[in-house]
Design a protein around this motif. Structure first.
Motif, mmCIF file in Angstrom:
data_model
loop_
_atom_site.group_PDB
_atom_site.id
_atom_site.type_symbol
_atom_site.label_atom_id
_atom_site.label_comp_id
_atom_site.label_asym_id
_atom_site.label_seq_id
_atom_site.Cartn_x
_atom_site.Cartn_y
_atom_site.Cartn_z
ATOM 1 N N LEU A 8 0.861 -1.191 0.000
ATOM 2 C CA LEU A 8 0.000 0.000 0.000
ATOM 3 C C LEU A 8 0.896 1.238 0.000
ATOM 4 O O LEU A 8 2.018 1.194 0.503
ATOM 5 C CB LEU A 8 -0.916 -0.018 1.229
ATOM 6 C CG LEU A 8 -1.838 -1.246 1.310
ATOM 7 C CD1 LEU A 8 -2.544 -1.323 2.657
ATOM 8 C CD2 LEU A 8 -2.861 -1.218 0.180
ATOM 9 N N GLU A 14 -8.281 -2.852 -4.693
ATOM 10 C CA GLU A 14 -7.543 -1.914 -3.840
ATOM 11 C C GLU A 14 -8.367 -1.549 -2.602
ATOM 12 O O GLU A 14 -7.849 -1.494 -1.481
ATOM 13 C CB GLU A 14 -7.172 -0.650 -4.620
ATOM 14 C CG GLU A 14 -6.341 0.317 -3.786
ATOM 15 C CD GLU A 14 -5.793 1.504 -4.565
ATOM 16 O OE1 GLU A 14 -6.383 1.895 -5.589
ATOM 17 O OE2 GLU A 14 -4.748 2.055 -4.125
ATOM 18 N N ARG A 32 -8.081 -4.328 -0.137
ATOM 19 C CA ARG A 32 -6.784 -4.399 0.569
ATOM 20 C C ARG A 32 -6.716 -3.347 1.674
ATOM 21 O O ARG A 32 -6.224 -3.608 2.766
ATOM 22 C CB ARG A 32 -5.619 -4.212 -0.425
ATOM 23 C CG ARG A 32 -5.391 -5.434 -1.307
ATOM 24 C CD ARG A 32 -4.098 -5.326 -2.110
ATOM 25 N NE ARG A 32 -4.145 -4.297 -3.147
ATOM 26 C CZ ARG A 32 -4.668 -4.466 -4.362
ATOM 27 N NH1 ARG A 32 -5.190 -5.626 -4.705
ATOM 28 N NH2 ARG A 32 -4.672 -3.477 -5.241
#
Ligand SMILES: Nc1ncnc2c1ncn2[C@@H]1O[C@H](COP(=O)(O)OP(=O)(O)OP(=O)(O)O)[C@@H](O)[C@H]1O
Ligand SMILES: [Mg+2]
Length: 254
Positions: free
Chosen positions: A61, A118, A121
Protein backbone atom coordinates in the motif's frame (compact mmCIF):
# COMPACT_ATOMS: atom_id res chain seq x y z
CA UNK A 1 15.95 1.97 9.60
CA UNK A 2 13.83 5.08 9.28
CA UNK A 3 15.68 8.01 7.81
CA UNK A 4 16.94 10.39 10.52
CA UNK A 5 16.79 14.10 9.87
CA UNK A 6 16.98 17.28 11.92
CA UNK A 7 14.39 20.05 11.64
CA UNK A 8 15.87 23.32 10.41
CA UNK A 9 12.75 25.46 9.97
CA UNK A 10 9.17 25.40 11.12
CA UNK A 11 7.05 26.43 8.15
CA UNK A 12 3.40 26.31 9.21
CA UNK A 13 0.86 24.43 11.26
CA UNK A 14 -1.44 22.10 9.24
CA UNK A 15 -4.79 23.15 10.52
CA UNK A 16 -6.94 20.28 9.27
CA UNK A 17 -5.63 17.75 11.72
CA UNK A 18 -7.05 17.33 15.20
CA UNK A 19 -3.55 16.92 16.59
CA UNK A 20 -2.11 20.02 14.86
CA UNK A 21 0.74 18.54 12.83
CA UNK A 22 3.27 20.99 11.40
CA UNK A 23 5.04 21.43 8.11
CA UNK A 24 8.80 21.65 8.53
CA UNK A 25 11.95 21.75 6.49
CA UNK A 26 14.82 19.47 7.48
CA UNK A 27 18.59 19.37 7.04
CA UNK A 28 18.21 17.14 3.95
CA UNK A 29 16.22 20.03 2.39
CA UNK A 30 13.11 17.84 2.44
CA UNK A 31 9.69 19.02 3.58
CA UNK A 32 8.01 16.88 6.20
CA UNK A 33 4.69 16.74 7.96
CA UNK A 34 5.72 16.64 11.61
CA UNK A 35 3.78 14.81 14.29
CA UNK A 36 4.87 16.25 17.61
CA UNK A 37 6.06 14.00 20.41
CA UNK A 38 4.71 16.59 22.86
CA UNK A 39 1.17 16.61 21.43
CA UNK A 40 -1.70 15.66 23.72
CA UNK A 41 -2.05 12.19 22.21
CA UNK A 42 1.51 11.38 23.25
CA UNK A 43 4.12 8.99 21.99
CA UNK A 44 1.71 6.11 21.37
CA UNK A 45 0.30 7.97 18.39
CA UNK A 46 3.79 8.12 16.91
CA UNK A 47 4.40 4.43 17.59
CA UNK A 48 1.13 3.62 15.82
CA UNK A 49 2.16 5.70 12.82
CA UNK A 50 5.39 3.76 12.50
CA UNK A 51 3.97 0.27 13.04
CA UNK A 52 0.99 0.75 10.71
CA UNK A 53 2.75 2.90 8.13
CA UNK A 54 5.70 0.54 7.77
CA UNK A 55 3.43 -2.52 7.76
CA UNK A 56 1.13 -1.05 5.09
CA UNK A 57 4.12 -0.16 2.94
CA UNK A 58 5.43 -3.73 3.12
CA UNK A 59 2.01 -4.99 2.04
CA UNK A 60 2.25 -2.88 -1.09
CA UNK A 61 0.00 0.00 0.00
CA UNK A 62 1.19 3.55 -0.64
CA UNK A 63 2.34 5.42 2.48
CA UNK A 64 4.56 8.53 2.34
CA UNK A 65 8.07 7.75 3.56
CA UNK A 66 8.51 8.14 7.31
CA UNK A 67 11.49 9.61 9.13
CA UNK A 68 12.50 10.53 12.63
CA UNK A 69 12.92 14.26 13.05
CA UNK A 70 15.17 15.70 15.74
CA UNK A 71 13.76 18.97 16.97
CA UNK A 72 15.51 21.70 18.91
CA UNK A 73 12.81 23.50 20.93
CA UNK A 74 14.60 26.76 20.11
CA UNK A 75 12.81 26.58 16.73
CA UNK A 76 9.64 27.57 18.55
CA UNK A 77 10.96 30.84 19.92
CA UNK A 78 9.95 32.95 16.94
CA UNK A 79 6.56 31.33 16.59
CA UNK A 80 3.81 33.90 17.12
CA UNK A 81 1.03 31.44 17.92
CA UNK A 82 0.93 30.36 21.54
CA UNK A 83 -0.39 26.86 20.82
CA UNK A 84 2.25 26.12 18.18
CA UNK A 85 5.03 27.60 20.30
CA UNK A 86 3.96 25.40 23.19
CA UNK A 87 4.03 22.28 21.00
CA UNK A 88 7.47 23.07 19.65
CA UNK A 89 8.80 23.75 23.12
CA UNK A 90 7.46 20.51 24.54
CA UNK A 91 8.66 18.36 21.64
CA UNK A 92 12.43 18.60 21.92
CA UNK A 93 14.11 15.36 20.81
CA UNK A 94 12.71 12.71 18.47
CA UNK A 95 9.49 13.38 16.57
CA UNK A 96 7.84 11.68 13.60
CA UNK A 97 8.14 13.05 10.09
CA UNK A 98 6.32 12.03 6.95
CA UNK A 99 7.30 13.09 3.43
CA UNK A 100 5.10 16.00 2.43
CA UNK A 101 3.29 15.01 -0.77
CA UNK A 102 3.08 18.28 -2.61
CA UNK A 103 0.17 18.53 -4.99
CA UNK A 104 -1.82 15.83 -3.21
CA UNK A 105 -5.51 16.41 -2.54
CA UNK A 106 -7.68 14.98 0.18
CA UNK A 107 -9.55 11.86 -0.96
CA UNK A 108 -13.19 12.54 -1.81
CA UNK A 109 -15.27 9.36 -2.07
CA UNK A 110 -17.83 11.18 -4.23
CA UNK A 111 -15.26 12.34 -6.76
CA UNK A 112 -13.04 9.27 -7.03
CA UNK A 113 -13.01 5.79 -8.47
CA UNK A 114 -11.33 3.01 -6.52
CA UNK A 115 -11.22 -0.60 -7.70
CA UNK A 116 -12.71 -3.27 -5.45
CA UNK A 117 -9.31 -4.98 -5.20
CA UNK A 118 -7.54 -1.91 -3.84
CA UNK A 119 -10.53 -0.96 -1.65
CA UNK A 120 -10.49 -4.51 -0.25
CA UNK A 121 -6.78 -4.40 0.57
CA UNK A 122 -7.17 -1.08 2.40
CA UNK A 123 -10.29 -2.13 4.34
CA UNK A 124 -8.63 -5.44 5.25
CA UNK A 125 -5.51 -3.62 6.44
CA UNK A 126 -7.59 -1.15 8.47
CA UNK A 127 -9.42 -4.08 10.07
CA UNK A 128 -6.11 -5.73 10.91
CA UNK A 129 -4.79 -2.68 12.76
CA UNK A 130 -8.24 -1.64 13.96
CA UNK A 131 -8.08 1.78 12.30
CA UNK A 132 -11.05 3.86 13.44
CA UNK A 133 -9.96 6.91 11.47
CA UNK A 134 -10.68 6.19 7.80
CA UNK A 135 -14.32 7.19 7.63
CA UNK A 136 -16.00 9.15 4.86
CA UNK A 137 -16.04 12.10 7.28
CA UNK A 138 -12.30 11.95 7.74
CA UNK A 139 -10.79 9.60 5.12
CA UNK A 140 -7.12 10.18 5.95
CA UNK A 141 -6.18 9.33 2.40
CA UNK A 142 -4.60 11.58 -0.18
CA UNK A 143 -4.83 11.41 -3.95
CA UNK A 144 -2.09 12.34 -6.30
CA UNK A 145 -2.01 11.60 -10.05
CA UNK A 146 -4.88 9.19 -9.58
CA UNK A 147 -3.04 7.24 -6.87
CA UNK A 148 -4.26 6.72 -3.32
CA UNK A 149 -1.91 7.35 -0.41
CA UNK A 150 -2.62 6.37 3.19
CA UNK A 151 -1.84 8.81 5.99
CA UNK A 152 -2.64 9.23 9.68
CA UNK A 153 -2.47 5.89 11.48
CA UNK A 154 -2.48 7.45 14.95
CA UNK A 155 -5.89 6.06 15.96
CA UNK A 156 -5.21 2.35 15.54
CA UNK A 157 -4.37 -0.66 17.72
CA UNK A 158 -6.64 0.45 20.56
CA UNK A 159 -5.23 -2.43 22.60
CA UNK A 160 -1.96 -0.56 23.16
CA UNK A 161 -3.79 1.65 25.63
CA UNK A 162 -4.44 -1.33 27.91
CA UNK A 163 -1.88 -4.10 27.47
CA UNK A 164 -3.29 -6.51 30.08
CA UNK A 165 -6.56 -6.61 28.09
CA UNK A 166 -4.89 -6.62 24.67
CA UNK A 167 -5.80 -10.18 23.62
CA UNK A 168 -9.48 -9.68 24.47
CA UNK A 169 -9.63 -6.29 22.81
CA UNK A 170 -7.90 -7.60 19.68
CA UNK A 171 -10.47 -10.39 19.31
CA UNK A 172 -13.33 -7.92 18.80
CA UNK A 173 -15.00 -7.32 15.40
CA UNK A 174 -14.11 -4.38 13.16
CA UNK A 175 -16.89 -2.00 12.18
CA UNK A 176 -16.44 -0.90 8.56
CA UNK A 177 -19.87 0.71 8.16
CA UNK A 178 -18.48 4.27 7.96
CA UNK A 179 -15.30 3.35 6.09
CA UNK A 180 -14.46 5.78 3.30
CA UNK A 181 -14.11 2.90 0.82
CA UNK A 182 -17.25 1.01 1.80
CA UNK A 183 -19.08 2.15 -1.35
CA UNK A 184 -16.39 0.72 -3.64
CA UNK A 185 -17.34 -2.94 -3.12
CA UNK A 186 -14.17 -3.79 -1.16
CA UNK A 187 -13.17 -7.37 -1.90
CA UNK A 188 -11.87 -8.26 1.56
CA UNK A 189 -11.92 -11.99 0.90
CA UNK A 190 -9.43 -11.61 -1.95
CA UNK A 191 -7.37 -9.20 0.17
CA UNK A 192 -7.28 -11.67 3.05
CA UNK A 193 -6.13 -14.45 0.77
CA UNK A 194 -3.39 -12.30 -0.67
CA UNK A 195 -2.21 -10.41 2.41
CA UNK A 196 -2.83 -12.54 5.50
CA UNK A 197 -0.09 -15.09 4.68
CA UNK A 198 2.37 -12.20 4.42
CA UNK A 199 1.84 -11.20 8.07
CA UNK A 200 4.56 -13.29 9.70
CA UNK A 201 6.48 -12.98 12.94
CA UNK A 202 9.52 -12.12 10.87
CA UNK A 203 7.77 -9.29 9.03
CA UNK A 204 6.36 -7.87 12.27
CA UNK A 205 9.78 -8.04 13.92
CA UNK A 206 11.18 -6.05 11.01
CA UNK A 207 8.38 -3.48 11.27
CA UNK A 208 8.50 -3.04 15.04
CA UNK A 209 12.29 -2.72 14.91
CA UNK A 210 11.67 0.63 13.20
CA UNK A 211 10.10 2.13 16.35
CA UNK A 212 12.63 4.39 18.07
CA UNK A 213 13.51 3.12 21.59
CA UNK A 214 12.74 6.51 23.13
CA UNK A 215 9.02 6.12 22.32
CA UNK A 216 8.92 2.70 23.97
CA UNK A 217 10.93 3.27 27.12
CA UNK A 218 9.18 3.35 30.47
CA UNK A 219 5.94 1.59 29.51
CA UNK A 220 4.55 0.02 32.70
CA UNK A 221 4.80 -3.79 32.67
CA UNK A 222 7.67 -3.95 30.19
CA UNK A 223 11.34 -4.14 31.11
CA UNK A 224 12.80 -3.43 27.70
CA UNK A 225 11.75 -1.77 24.43
CA UNK A 226 12.05 -5.15 22.67
CA UNK A 227 9.48 -6.73 25.01
CA UNK A 228 7.08 -3.98 24.07
CA UNK A 229 7.87 -4.48 20.37
CA UNK A 230 6.81 -8.10 20.75
CA UNK A 231 3.59 -6.99 22.43
CA UNK A 232 2.82 -4.86 19.37
CA UNK A 233 3.46 -7.81 17.06
CA UNK A 234 1.34 -10.38 18.94
CA UNK A 235 -2.22 -9.08 18.36
CA UNK A 236 -1.47 -8.39 14.69
CA UNK A 237 -0.14 -11.90 14.18
CA UNK A 238 -3.17 -13.33 15.99
CA UNK A 239 -5.66 -11.26 13.95
CA UNK A 240 -4.20 -11.70 10.47
CA UNK A 241 -5.64 -15.12 9.68
CA UNK A 242 -9.26 -14.50 10.62
CA UNK A 243 -9.91 -10.77 10.87
CA UNK A 244 -11.74 -10.71 7.50
CA UNK A 245 -14.47 -12.84 9.12
CA UNK A 246 -14.97 -10.21 11.80
CA UNK A 247 -15.46 -7.17 9.54
CA UNK A 248 -18.97 -5.81 10.12
CA UNK A 249 -21.07 -3.29 8.21
CA UNK A 250 -19.81 -3.80 4.66
CA UNK A 251 -22.39 -2.69 2.12
CA UNK A 252 -24.35 -5.49 0.50
CA UNK A 253 -23.89 -7.63 3.59
CA UNK A 254 -26.86 -8.76 5.64
N1 LIG B 1 2.25 13.46 3.89
C1 LIG B 1 1.40 14.44 3.66
N2 LIG B 1 1.47 15.16 2.53
C2 LIG B 1 0.60 16.18 2.28
N3 LIG B 1 -0.36 16.57 3.14
C3 LIG B 1 -0.48 15.90 4.30
C4 LIG B 1 0.38 14.80 4.62
N4 LIG B 1 0.05 14.33 5.83
C5 LIG B 1 -0.98 15.09 6.27
N5 LIG B 1 -1.31 16.03 5.35
C6 LIG B 1 -2.39 17.03 5.48
O1 LIG B 1 -2.52 17.39 6.82
C7 LIG B 1 -3.80 17.01 7.35
C8 LIG B 1 -3.66 16.50 8.77
O2 LIG B 1 -2.83 15.37 8.81
P1 LIG B 1 -3.22 14.09 9.68
O3 LIG B 1 -4.53 13.58 9.24
O4 LIG B 1 -2.08 13.15 9.62
O5 LIG B 1 -3.30 14.77 11.12
P2 LIG B 1 -4.20 14.52 12.39
O6 LIG B 1 -4.04 15.68 13.27
O7 LIG B 1 -3.86 13.23 12.97
O8 LIG B 1 -5.64 14.48 11.77
P3 LIG B 1 -7.09 14.13 12.29
O9 LIG B 1 -7.00 13.80 13.74
O10 LIG B 1 -7.90 15.33 11.97
O11 LIG B 1 -7.46 12.98 11.41
C9 LIG B 1 -4.31 15.95 6.37
O12 LIG B 1 -5.69 15.89 6.32
C10 LIG B 1 -3.71 16.43 5.05
O13 LIG B 1 -4.49 17.44 4.49
MG1 LIG C 1 -6.18 12.99 9.96
Amino acid sequence: MLKEVTATRFIAPLREGGSLPGLIEADDLGMYVLKFAGAGQGRKTLVAEVVCGELARRLGLRVPRLATVELDPVLGLGEPEQEVQQLLRSSGGTNLGMDFLSGALGFDPLASEVGSGEAGRIVWFDALVNNVDRSWRNPNMLRRRGELWLIDHGATMIWHHNWPGAAVSAARPYDASDHALNTFAPDVAAAAEELAPRITGELLAEVTAEIPDVWLAGEPGFDTPDELRQAYARPLLARAGTVHQRIRGLQGEQ
